[in-house]
Design a protein around this motif. Structure first.
Motif, PDB file in Angstrom:
ATOM      1  N   CYS A  83       0.853  -1.184   0.000  1.00 40.76           N
ATOM      2  CA  CYS A  83       0.000   0.000   0.000  1.00 40.76           C
ATOM      3  C   CYS A  83       0.889   1.234   0.000  1.00 40.76           C
ATOM      4  O   CYS A  83       2.074   1.159   0.280  1.00 40.76           O
ATOM      5  CB  CYS A  83      -0.878   0.039   1.243  1.00 40.76           C
ATOM      6  SG  CYS A  83      -2.086  -1.284   1.316  1.00 40.76           S
ATOM      7  N   MET A  84       0.297   2.365  -0.339  1.00 41.08           N
ATOM      8  CA  MET A  84       1.020   3.625  -0.213  1.00 41.08           C
ATOM      9  C   MET A  84       0.105   4.658   0.412  1.00 41.08           C
ATOM     10  O   MET A  84      -1.121   4.522   0.376  1.00 41.08           O
ATOM     11  CB  MET A  84       1.540   4.116  -1.562  1.00 41.08           C
ATOM     12  CG  MET A  84       0.494   4.541  -2.550  1.00 41.08           C
ATOM     13  SD  MET A  84       1.268   5.011  -4.095  1.00 41.08           S
ATOM     14  CE  MET A  84       0.621   6.636  -4.325  1.00 41.08           C
ATOM     15  N   GLN A  85       0.711   5.667   1.028  1.00 38.67           N
ATOM     16  CA  GLN A  85      -0.074   6.730   1.629  1.00 38.67           C
ATOM     17  C   GLN A  85      -0.215   7.855   0.623  1.00 38.67           C
ATOM     18  O   GLN A  85       0.771   8.320   0.051  1.00 38.67           O
ATOM     19  CB  GLN A  85       0.600   7.247   2.897  1.00 38.67           C
ATOM     20  CG  GLN A  85       0.494   6.276   4.051  1.00 38.67           C
ATOM     21  CD  GLN A  85       1.056   6.862   5.322  1.00 38.67           C
ATOM     22  OE1 GLN A  85       2.142   7.402   5.323  1.00 38.67           O
ATOM     23  NE2 GLN A  85       0.301   6.757   6.393  1.00 38.67           N
ATOM     24  N   VAL A  86      -1.437   8.280   0.401  1.00 34.16           N
ATOM     25  CA  VAL A  86      -1.713   9.397  -0.496  1.00 34.16           C
ATOM     26  C   VAL A  86      -2.459  10.470   0.292  1.00 34.16           C
ATOM     27  O   VAL A  86      -3.072  10.192   1.327  1.00 34.16           O
ATOM     28  CB  VAL A  86      -2.540   8.964  -1.728  1.00 34.16           C
ATOM     29  CG1 VAL A  86      -1.769   7.984  -2.577  1.00 34.16           C
ATOM     30  CG2 VAL A  86      -3.870   8.371  -1.315  1.00 34.16           C
ATOM     31  N   THR A 100      -3.478  11.738   5.456  1.00 37.60           N
ATOM     32  CA  THR A 100      -3.230  10.752   4.404  1.00 37.60           C
ATOM     33  C   THR A 100      -4.141   9.551   4.598  1.00 37.60           C
ATOM     34  O   THR A 100      -4.752   9.380   5.649  1.00 37.60           O
ATOM     35  CB  THR A 100      -1.765  10.252   4.414  1.00 37.60           C
ATOM     36  OG1 THR A 100      -1.495   9.621   5.661  1.00 37.60           O
ATOM     37  CG2 THR A 100      -0.787  11.381   4.179  1.00 37.60           C
ATOM     38  N   LYS A 101      -4.206   8.719   3.560  1.00 37.37           N
ATOM     39  CA  LYS A 101      -4.937   7.456   3.669  1.00 37.37           C
ATOM     40  C   LYS A 101      -4.136   6.386   2.932  1.00 37.37           C
ATOM     41  O   LYS A 101      -3.332   6.693   2.043  1.00 37.37           O
ATOM     42  CB  LYS A 101      -6.344   7.569   3.108  1.00 37.37           C
ATOM     43  CG  LYS A 101      -6.408   7.801   1.616  1.00 37.37           C
ATOM     44  CD  LYS A 101      -7.849   7.810   1.148  1.00 37.37           C
ATOM     45  CE  LYS A 101      -7.904   7.977  -0.361  1.00 37.37           C
ATOM     46  NZ  LYS A 101      -9.262   7.840  -0.865  1.00 37.37           N
ATOM     47  N   HIS A 102      -4.324   5.133   3.313  1.00 34.68           N
ATOM     48  CA  HIS A 102      -3.657   4.007   2.653  1.00 34.68           C
ATOM     49  C   HIS A 102      -4.446   3.597   1.421  1.00 34.68           C
ATOM     50  O   HIS A 102      -5.668   3.478   1.487  1.00 34.68           O
ATOM     51  CB  HIS A 102      -3.560   2.800   3.601  1.00 34.68           C
ATOM     52  CG  HIS A 102      -2.476   2.919   4.601  1.00 34.68           C
ATOM     53  ND1 HIS A 102      -2.652   3.525   5.809  1.00 34.68           N
ATOM     54  CD2 HIS A 102      -1.189   2.509   4.561  1.00 34.68           C
ATOM     55  CE1 HIS A 102      -1.525   3.489   6.483  1.00 34.68           C
ATOM     56  NE2 HIS A 102      -0.623   2.875   5.754  1.00 34.68           N
ATOM     57  N   GLU A 103      -3.735   3.393   0.322  1.00 35.80           N
ATOM     58  CA  GLU A 103      -4.362   2.875  -0.883  1.00 35.80           C
ATOM     59  C   GLU A 103      -3.614   1.640  -1.340  1.00 35.80           C
ATOM     60  O   GLU A 103      -2.381   1.610  -1.341  1.00 35.80           O
ATOM     61  CB  GLU A 103      -4.349   3.917  -2.008  1.00 35.80           C
ATOM     62  CG  GLU A 103      -5.432   4.950  -1.841  1.00 35.80           C
ATOM     63  CD  GLU A 103      -5.682   5.741  -3.107  1.00 35.80           C
ATOM     64  OE1 GLU A 103      -5.090   5.410  -4.157  1.00 35.80           O
ATOM     65  OE2 GLU A 103      -6.458   6.689  -3.035  1.00 35.80           O
ATOM     66  N   LEU A 104      -4.363   0.629  -1.731  1.00 36.88           N
ATOM     67  CA  LEU A 104      -3.792  -0.622  -2.198  1.00 36.88           C
ATOM     68  C   LEU A 104      -3.039  -0.394  -3.510  1.00 36.88           C
ATOM     69  O   LEU A 104      -3.537   0.243  -4.422  1.00 36.88           O
ATOM     70  CB  LEU A 104      -4.904  -1.648  -2.412  1.00 36.88           C
ATOM     71  CG  LEU A 104      -4.477  -3.013  -2.930  1.00 36.88           C
ATOM     72  CD1 LEU A 104      -3.644  -3.747  -1.886  1.00 36.88           C
ATOM     73  CD2 LEU A 104      -5.682  -3.833  -3.321  1.00 36.88           C
ATOM     74  N   ILE A 105      -1.823  -0.934  -3.587  1.00 34.28           N
ATOM     75  CA  ILE A 105      -1.004  -0.844  -4.796  1.00 34.28           C
ATOM     76  C   ILE A 105      -0.954  -2.193  -5.495  1.00 34.28           C
ATOM     77  O   ILE A 105      -1.199  -2.309  -6.684  1.00 34.28           O
ATOM     78  CB  ILE A 105       0.433  -0.389  -4.464  1.00 34.28           C
ATOM     79  CG1 ILE A 105       0.407   0.998  -3.864  1.00 34.28           C
ATOM     80  CG2 ILE A 105       1.319  -0.440  -5.693  1.00 34.28           C
ATOM     81  CD1 ILE A 105      -0.103   2.055  -4.798  1.00 34.28           C
ATOM     82  N   PHE A 122      -1.019  -8.781  -8.807  1.00 36.11           N
ATOM     83  CA  PHE A 122      -2.185  -8.008  -9.203  1.00 36.11           C
ATOM     84  C   PHE A 122      -1.930  -6.548  -8.848  1.00 36.11           C
ATOM     85  O   PHE A 122      -1.657  -6.232  -7.687  1.00 36.11           O
ATOM     86  CB  PHE A 122      -3.441  -8.522  -8.483  1.00 36.11           C
ATOM     87  CG  PHE A 122      -3.688  -9.983  -8.694  1.00 36.11           C
ATOM     88  CD1 PHE A 122      -4.386 -10.426  -9.809  1.00 36.11           C
ATOM     89  CD2 PHE A 122      -3.219 -10.924  -7.785  1.00 36.11           C
ATOM     90  CE1 PHE A 122      -4.614 -11.771 -10.012  1.00 36.11           C
ATOM     91  CE2 PHE A 122      -3.439 -12.277  -7.976  1.00 36.11           C
ATOM     92  CZ  PHE A 122      -4.128 -12.712  -9.107  1.00 36.11           C
ATOM     93  N   LEU A 123      -1.971  -5.678  -9.838  1.00 34.54           N
ATOM     94  CA  LEU A 123      -1.699  -4.257  -9.627  1.00 34.54           C
ATOM     95  C   LEU A 123      -2.986  -3.453  -9.661  1.00 34.54           C
ATOM     96  O   LEU A 123      -3.892  -3.751 -10.430  1.00 34.54           O
ATOM     97  CB  LEU A 123      -0.755  -3.732 -10.709  1.00 34.54           C
ATOM     98  CG  LEU A 123       0.611  -4.399 -10.768  1.00 34.54           C
ATOM     99  CD1 LEU A 123       1.380  -3.886 -11.972  1.00 34.54           C
ATOM    100  CD2 LEU A 123       1.388  -4.149  -9.502  1.00 34.54           C
ATOM    101  N   THR A 124      -3.049  -2.408  -8.847  1.00 31.72           N
ATOM    102  CA  THR A 124      -4.173  -1.497  -8.862  1.00 31.72           C
ATOM    103  C   THR A 124      -3.897  -0.405  -9.885  1.00 31.72           C
ATOM    104  O   THR A 124      -2.896   0.300  -9.785  1.00 31.72           O
ATOM    105  CB  THR A 124      -4.382  -0.877  -7.469  1.00 31.72           C
ATOM    106  OG1 THR A 124      -4.521  -1.925  -6.526  1.00 31.72           O
ATOM    107  CG2 THR A 124      -5.606   0.006  -7.432  1.00 31.72           C
ATOM    108  N   VAL A 125      -4.746  -0.256 -10.854  1.00 29.81           N
ATOM    109  CA  VAL A 125      -4.535   0.717 -11.919  1.00 29.81           C
ATOM    110  C   VAL A 125      -4.715   2.143 -11.436  1.00 29.81           C
ATOM    111  O   VAL A 125      -3.988   3.046 -11.790  1.00 29.81           O
ATOM    112  CB  VAL A 125      -5.508   0.424 -13.101  1.00 29.81           C
ATOM    113  CG1 VAL A 125      -5.363   1.463 -14.180  1.00 29.81           C
ATOM    114  CG2 VAL A 125      -5.270  -0.972 -13.622  1.00 29.81           C
ATOM    115  N   GLU A 126      -5.683   2.368 -10.544  1.00 29.18           N
ATOM    116  CA  GLU A 126      -6.037   3.719 -10.107  1.00 29.18           C
ATOM    117  C   GLU A 126      -5.240   4.220  -8.903  1.00 29.18           C
ATOM    118  O   GLU A 126      -5.513   5.285  -8.403  1.00 29.18           O
ATOM    119  CB  GLU A 126      -7.535   3.770  -9.765  1.00 29.18           C
ATOM    120  CG  GLU A 126      -8.450   3.480 -10.938  1.00 29.18           C
ATOM    121  CD  GLU A 126      -8.378   4.560 -12.007  1.00 29.18           C
ATOM    122  OE1 GLU A 126      -8.314   5.747 -11.633  1.00 29.18           O
ATOM    123  OE2 GLU A 126      -8.374   4.217 -13.185  1.00 29.18           O
TER     124      GLU A 126
END
Length: 129
Positions: A83-86, A100-105, A122-126
């Protein structure tokens, strides 16, 4: 993730250093602390840690014996989640700032199960947009 702006408003309780009792007012805490002679007592809800018997030991206690070579499962699957923080797009309230929030990468999976031995990612496109 969030952080506290005004720590004084957040931390309005006082804990006795000797017995861990919590007080809502500084005066009652100070009065208690002068007379407290207890040592710190730890309360473990389930009791102190003890090693539990394995499922095979439980079965043996009921007269069911499983051969040692049958106790291990020869297949294994592993995974990894990144995940990454955005920057947060959620509105902050009067008491909380969302930074920030965690988003699945990505999610990666691999195993030694026949016909499923090739690793998958499996990659998250968005992510991050």
């Amino acid at each position: 993730f969030m952080y506290i702006k005004d720590l004084d408003k957040f931390s309005s309780t006082y804990r006795c250093r000797k017995c861990d009792k919590i007080f809502p007012h500084h005066g009652t805490y100070k009065r208690h602390e002068r007379t407290c002679d207890a040592n710190v007592r730890y309360k473990y809800i389930g009791g102190a840690f003890s090693i539990k018997p394995t499922v095979f030991e439980e079965l043996e206690s009921h007269g069911i014996f499983i051969a040692k070579e049958l106790r291990l499962f020869s297949y294994l699957a592993v995974f990894d989640i990144e995940c990454m923080q955005v920057k947060a797009t959620v509105s902050s309230s009067s008491k909380t700032d969302y930074v920030t929030k965690h988003e699945l990468i990505s999610v990666s999976v691999c195993s030694n199960v026949p016909n499923f031995e090739k690793e998958k990612c499996f990659l998250t496109v968005e992510a991050g947009k």
